[in-house]
Design a protein around this motif. Structure first.
Motif, PDB file in Angstrom:
ATOM      1  N   LEU A   1       0.827  -1.215   0.000  1.00 28.09           N
ATOM      2  CA  LEU A   1       0.000   0.000   0.000  1.00 28.09           C
ATOM      3  C   LEU A   1       0.849   1.248   0.000  1.00 28.09           C
ATOM      4  N   ILE A   2       1.829   1.317   0.882  1.00 25.37           N
ATOM      5  CA  ILE A   2       2.669   2.521   0.934  1.00 25.37           C
ATOM      6  C   ILE A   2       3.480   2.644  -0.345  1.00 25.37           C
ATOM      7  N   GLY A   3       3.884   1.529  -0.927  1.00 25.80           N
ATOM      8  CA  GLY A   3       4.615   1.572  -2.183  1.00 25.80           C
ATOM      9  C   GLY A   3       3.792   2.186  -3.304  1.00 25.80           C
ATOM     10  N   VAL A   4       2.521   1.791  -3.386  1.00 24.97           N
ATOM     11  CA  VAL A   4       1.632   2.345  -4.409  1.00 24.97           C
ATOM     12  C   VAL A   4       1.407   3.831  -4.182  1.00 24.97           C
ATOM     13  N   LEU A   5       1.152   4.227  -2.939  1.00 24.09           N
ATOM     14  CA  LEU A   5       0.859   5.632  -2.637  1.00 24.09           C
ATOM     15  C   LEU A   5       2.056   6.530  -2.936  1.00 24.09           C
ATOM     16  N   VAL A   6       3.231   6.107  -2.517  1.00 25.72           N
ATOM     17  CA  VAL A   6       4.429   6.908  -2.789  1.00 25.72           C
ATOM     18  C   VAL A   6       4.702   6.965  -4.284  1.00 25.72           C
ATOM     19  N   GLY A   7       4.473   5.844  -4.970  1.00 29.70           N
ATOM     20  CA  GLY A   7       4.666   5.842  -6.416  1.00 29.70           C
ATOM     21  C   GLY A   7       3.752   6.831  -7.115  1.00 29.70           C
ATOM     22  N   ILE A   8       2.498   6.894  -6.668  1.00 31.95           N
ATOM     23  CA  ILE A   8       1.549   7.849  -7.252  1.00 31.95           C
ATOM     24  C   ILE A   8       1.999   9.279  -6.994  1.00 31.95           C
ATOM     25  N   GLN A   9       2.456   9.558  -5.775  1.00 30.40           N
ATOM     26  CA  GLN A   9       2.905  10.905  -5.452  1.00 30.40           C
ATOM     27  C   GLN A   9       4.122  11.305  -6.282  1.00 30.40           C
ATOM     28  N   LEU A  10       5.048  10.381  -6.446  1.00 31.34           N
ATOM     29  CA  LEU A  10       6.228  10.681  -7.255  1.00 31.34           C
ATOM     30  C   LEU A  10       5.841  10.946  -8.708  1.00 31.34           C
ATOM     31  N   LEU A  11       4.908  10.155  -9.230  1.00 29.28           N
ATOM     32  CA  LEU A  11       4.455  10.338 -10.604  1.00 29.28           C
ATOM     33  C   LEU A  11       3.798  11.703 -10.783  1.00 29.28           C
ATOM     34  N   PHE A  12       2.924  12.071  -9.859  1.00 27.71           N
ATOM     35  CA  PHE A  12       2.281  13.377  -9.947  1.00 27.71           C
ATOM     36  C   PHE A  12       3.295  14.496  -9.829  1.00 27.71           C
TER      37      PHE A  12
END
Length: 228
Positions: A175-186
């Motif tokens: 879960l944290i991996g997905v959330l951080v990945g989304i933030q980095l992408l944005f």
């Protein structure tokens, strides 16, 4: 005695989560009503800006306090009050929704005080990490470091559960991996303030605090120290 059929199929939200959510929503509702001219008169239009100036966390102010050794309460409070100030309605809405979703799962296992300490303690840790790692000029606002602390606590619960089942515990961090990945992408696509650093630090703080704050956690630590 109540009959099982009379019980609600929906588990109520933990009171501390409801209280934190209402505080976030209440502050945002006040800003909205003031900006619309519904309350407070003409000066209410500037309530959000005034709140940012008084309650947002500032790395520059933290540096000043460290340099001077002076810790006035008007500035110390910023380590926690920034969690309840947001830059927009949407900013507050997403933070509130995440708080309800993750806070419910954590609050059903942790005590009310433990859930509160994870949220606020992770927020404080996130602010310090934000200042130390980035030394930014922009202030830090929003409930997200505290919410990410709750995600850290939820990850801890999943981590221990997977360990009991003999399953790969690394799955708990998906879960944290997905959330951080989304933030980095944005961040890469749209730019913006790298305040995700505070979120990640908050997550780590929530995960580590859970070793003590989870029910029976402190007792298990004491027993382990005695055995060693």
């Amino acid at each position: 005695m109540s009959h099982p059929d009379d019980q609600s199929p929906v588990n109520p939200l933990p009171p501390v989560v409801v209280a934190l959510f209402l505080l976030i929503v209440g502050v945002e509702a006040m800003f909205w009503a003031g900006a619309k001219g519904l309350v407070g008169g003409p000066s209410a239009v500037g309530w959000r800006l005034a709140a940012l100036q008084q309650y947002a966390f500032s790395a520059e102010i933290m540096d000043w306090m460290l340099a001077t050794g002076s810790w006035p309460i008007e500035h110390v409070k910023r380590f926690a009050t920034y969690l309840f100030i947001h830059i927009s309605f949407t900013h507050a809405l997403f933070g509130g929704v995440l708080l309800l979703a993750i806070g419910k799962m954590v609050g059903e296992v942790f005590s009310q005080l433990g859930t509160f300490l994870v949220f606020v303690g992770s927020g404080i840790a996130g602010a310090i990490g934000y200042a130390v790692i980035l030394d930014p000029d922009l202030p830090l606002v929003g409930s997200y470091p505290g919410v990410y602390g709750l995600i850290g606590a939820f990850t801890f619960l999943m981590w221990t559960r997977l360990g009991e089942l003999g399953a790969p515990q690394a799955r708990a961090f998906s879960l944290i991996g997905v959330l951080v990945g989304i933030q980095l992408l944005f961040g890469l696509l749209f730019g913006g303030n790298p305040d995700w650093v505070a979120d990640v630090v908050g997550f780590g703080a929530g995960f580590l605090m859970s070793f003590v704050l989870v029910p029976g956690g402190w007792q298990r630590i004491r027993e382990k120290i005695r055995r060693d």
